[in-house]
Design a protein around this motif. Structure first.
Motif, mmCIF file in Angstrom:
data_model
loop_
_atom_site.group_PDB
_atom_site.id
_atom_site.type_symbol
_atom_site.label_atom_id
_atom_site.label_comp_id
_atom_site.label_asym_id
_atom_site.label_seq_id
_atom_site.Cartn_x
_atom_site.Cartn_y
_atom_site.Cartn_z
ATOM 1 N N ALA A 50 0.657 -1.280 0.043
ATOM 2 C CA ALA A 50 0.012 0.116 0.092
ATOM 3 C C ALA A 50 0.887 1.011 0.028
ATOM 4 O O ALA A 50 0.488 2.122 -0.780
ATOM 5 N N ALA A 51 1.893 1.111 0.830
ATOM 6 C CA ALA A 51 2.754 2.264 0.875
ATOM 7 C C ALA A 51 3.589 2.803 -0.232
ATOM 8 O O ALA A 51 3.707 3.676 -0.790
ATOM 9 N N PHE A 55 3.863 6.025 -2.669
ATOM 10 C CA PHE A 55 4.976 6.676 -3.085
ATOM 11 C C PHE A 55 5.110 6.744 -4.537
ATOM 12 O O PHE A 55 5.405 7.686 -5.159
ATOM 13 N N ALA A 56 4.829 5.623 -5.175
ATOM 14 C CA ALA A 56 5.010 5.512 -6.566
ATOM 15 C C ALA A 56 4.070 6.560 -7.489
ATOM 16 O O ALA A 56 4.498 7.287 -8.151
ATOM 17 N N VAL A 89 11.140 3.945 -3.767
ATOM 18 C CA VAL A 89 11.329 4.529 -5.060
ATOM 19 C C VAL A 89 12.849 4.671 -5.119
ATOM 20 O O VAL A 89 13.573 5.430 -4.599
ATOM 21 N N ARG A 90 13.256 3.790 -5.969
ATOM 22 C CA ARG A 90 14.951 3.806 -6.216
ATOM 23 C C ARG A 90 15.053 4.960 -7.768
ATOM 24 O O ARG A 90 14.140 4.766 -8.499
ATOM 25 N N GLU A 91 16.207 5.561 -7.333
ATOM 26 C CA GLU A 91 16.329 6.309 -8.675
ATOM 27 C C GLU A 91 16.637 5.401 -9.756
ATOM 28 O O GLU A 91 17.415 4.358 -9.611
ATOM 29 N N GLY A 92 17.049 5.964 -11.045
ATOM 30 C CA GLY A 92 17.295 5.091 -12.169
ATOM 31 C C GLY A 92 18.984 4.926 -12.128
ATOM 32 O O GLY A 92 19.305 3.995 -12.794
ATOM 33 N N LYS A 111 8.690 -0.774 -9.608
ATOM 34 C CA LYS A 111 7.769 -0.452 -8.791
ATOM 35 C C LYS A 111 6.387 -1.134 -9.319
ATOM 36 O O LYS A 111 5.269 -0.550 -10.238
ATOM 37 N N ASP A 112 6.109 -2.252 -8.644
ATOM 38 C CA ASP A 112 4.961 -3.117 -8.917
ATOM 39 C C ASP A 112 4.868 -4.080 -7.847
ATOM 40 O O ASP A 112 5.653 -3.920 -6.827
ATOM 41 N N LEU A 113 3.801 -4.595 -7.870
ATOM 42 C CA LEU A 113 3.333 -5.541 -6.707
ATOM 43 C C LEU A 113 3.995 -6.674 -6.829
ATOM 44 O O LEU A 113 4.221 -7.246 -8.050
ATOM 45 N N VAL A 114 4.507 -7.247 -5.543
ATOM 46 C CA VAL A 114 4.908 -8.714 -5.820
ATOM 47 C C VAL A 114 4.008 -9.554 -4.669
ATOM 48 O O VAL A 114 3.752 -9.022 -3.649
ATOM 49 N N PHE A 115 3.962 -10.852 -5.342
ATOM 50 C CA PHE A 115 3.252 -11.778 -4.532
ATOM 51 C C PHE A 115 3.964 -12.828 -4.350
ATOM 52 O O PHE A 115 4.681 -13.468 -5.078
#
Length: 197
Positions: A50-51, A55-56, A89-92, A111-115
């Motif tokens: 959720a966070a 942030f994304a 959020v990581r920089e490029g 920046k995606d969901l991981v299951f």
């Protein structure tokens, strides 16, 4: 997760009236731009995921998706807490390391969901922060983080709602980030070229 609720409150969310499950489902809906009536009940995400969504979206400047009402938020630059944002959020570009590179391939910010699951049942969710063909790193709740050496099955669900099965992976490192969050680093049992294509 206090920083998440504080940020959502600034965006007009009635967080004091909403259980976390409702907050998580609403963020999931907004991330995937899903109408409320099509949201599946089993799509539950944890506080780290959720966070990550918040942030994304904030990092993209999409405060319209984050606001509870249609009114634009005041002081946009103060809505995102820099320390927390840097976790999700990581920089490029990566800073050069003073020691030799040990990785088989460079990492790419994500920046995606991981299951992730152990066995048949989904065990947890997380927020992808970087990946390569050989592994992934994601943020998850400290209390439910897998232990080093644990074998997992992992999937990534991108914003286009495409699910990528990464197959079996092994937890090679867990790093405690905050009292609530951990970073899980996984090595994929078989390289996944689809991750980098």
């Amino acid at each position: 997760m206090p920083p998440l609720k504080k940020m959502l409150k600034r965006l007009g969310w009635p967080v004091h009236e909403m259980p976390f499950g409702q907050i998580a489902r609403e963020l999931y809906r907004r991330w995937f731009k899903t109408p409320p009536e099509t949201l599946e009940d089993e799509k539950r995400i944890g506080p780290a995921s959720a966070a990550g969504i918040v942030f994304a979206l904030a990092g993209e400047g999409d405060f319209q998706s984050l606001c509870w009402t249609q009114e634009p938020p005041e002081c946009r630059e103060k809505l995102v807490l820099p320390r927390e944002k840097s976790l999700f959020v990581r920089e490029g570009t990566e800073k050069p390391h003073p020691f030799p590179e040990r990785r088989k391939a460079p990492r790419i910010p994500g920046k995606d969901l991981v299951f992730w699951s152990m066995g048949e049942k989904r065990t947890g969710t997380g927020w992808l922060v970087d990946y390569s063909a050989h592994g992934i790193a994601f943020i998850t709740e400290k209390d439910t983080a897998p232990e080093v050496g644990t074998a997992l099955f992992t999937q990534i669900k991108n914003r286009a709602r495409r699910v990528l099965d990464l197959g079996d992976a092994t937890v090679v490192r867990i790093e405690i980030l905050t009292p609530e969050l951990s970073l899980a680093c996984l090595r994929l049992d078989a390289p996944c070229q689809e991750l980098i294509s």
